[in-house]
Design an enzyme around this catalytic site. Sequence first.
Site, PDB file in Angstrom:
ATOM      1  CG  ASP A 158       1.387  55.718  71.238  1.00  0.00           C
ATOM      2  OD1 ASP A 158       1.259  55.405  69.897  1.00  0.00           O
ATOM      3  OD2 ASP A 158       1.160  56.963  71.505  1.00  0.00           O
ATOM      4  CE1 TYR A 194      -7.287  67.524  63.075  1.00  0.00           C
ATOM      5  CE2 TYR A 194      -5.320  67.338  61.920  1.00  0.00           C
ATOM      6  CZ  TYR A 194      -5.936  67.024  62.973  1.00  0.00           C
ATOM      7  OH  TYR A 194      -5.573  66.291  64.082  1.00  0.00           O
ATOM      8  NE  ARG A 210      -5.223  63.512  71.009  1.00  0.00           N
ATOM      9  CZ  ARG A 210      -4.805  62.398  70.533  1.00  0.00           C
ATOM     10  NH1 ARG A 210      -5.129  61.256  71.269  1.00  0.00           N
ATOM     11  NH2 ARG A 210      -4.212  62.478  69.315  1.00  0.00           N
TER      12      ARG A 210
END
Length: 386
Positions: free
Chosen positions: A283, A203, A106
């Site tokens: 969000d 992952y 990220r």
Amino acid sequence: MGVRIIVVGGGIGGLTTALALVRAGLDVRVVERAAGFGEIGAGVQLGPNATRVLDSLGLGEALRDTAVEPVATRFLRWADDSVLTEWPLAGQVRARFGAPYYTLYRPDLITALAAAIPAGTVSFGRQVAAVEDGRTVRFADGATETADVVVGADGIHSAVRTSTLPETAPRFSGMCAYRALLPNDTEPVVRIWLGPGRHLVAYPVGRGARLLNVVCVAPADDWPDESWTAPGDVTRLREHFDGWSPEVRKILDRVTEPVYRWGLHDREPLPRWSTPTTTLVGDACHPMLPFLAQGAAQAIEDAAVLAASLATAGPAEALQRYEARRLDRTARIQRQSWGNNVSYHLPDGPEQARRDEALAGGAIMSLDALSWLFGHDVRVGDRPGV
């Protein structure tokens, strides 16, 4: 003088919105409460519905340099690592949907977004307390700024939303998630173990796939904080997966402090999220459980649609258009993500067997079953591609 836009929040949604607005020739400023960009969060999955947007914004090369393109998604049985289904990603996703499926660290994505917008666009240390009269942003220190449009990209506890719309309470899923990063020693595959009451996702992320992002979802015996940085306990994490498969145990045995834990919340889909001068992305308007890996992707889609709307219409009409294009799609994804909270966590028995049969047959969680999701191209309107 052009329309002046303030984006509240400097995460993935806020920075993508700023970049899309800049590319559209609009005047935008981002205000972020943190002191700077930090390593908040760990891994993120981006399907082709999101990567095609980022590529159109000029980030294709940066993503190719730092992202991992997994060769497959693999669902596994909790007890013995047996494969329930596997579907290809690299190559086939590009061929079918015209864009790749990536997993990323990220902070690498945040860095790429920040580097693509003009210097000085983001102001740090600016905590927003409220939006007054639809256009005036009031900060915690008492200062104010006024804009023609205020965009809330400030998360599930959005100050923009609470200032401009009737408040609705977050819905707790009953689950919490632990996250950890490990040195990666695995093949480039997204692996998802499904089991009774919990599941685990692993992952690779980072340049050269150097890290393994691990997310462990388990029942919460309390109401955990929604913070990405709340501490978790490694011993308790391992206890949640006691008796699971050899590979799960191997992964969890490698986990060391720090680990982080947060409660998983969403909201019922909102009937509206805009006023004539304010709107929301990500969000702030459609928080969703991470069980379809679409939270970041939907914020990215929001950004593209919002910028296109503001580039072609006045604020009130543009925000109405934006909301109208996004409401049904994001609500569908919210509901399916919530439904996966049940499907992923079925106890062994007839329902679990039927789910596994549907997985094996491609009826759920396959490229065919998700073509409505991955094929959707927000750059050309609401026509889904396959």
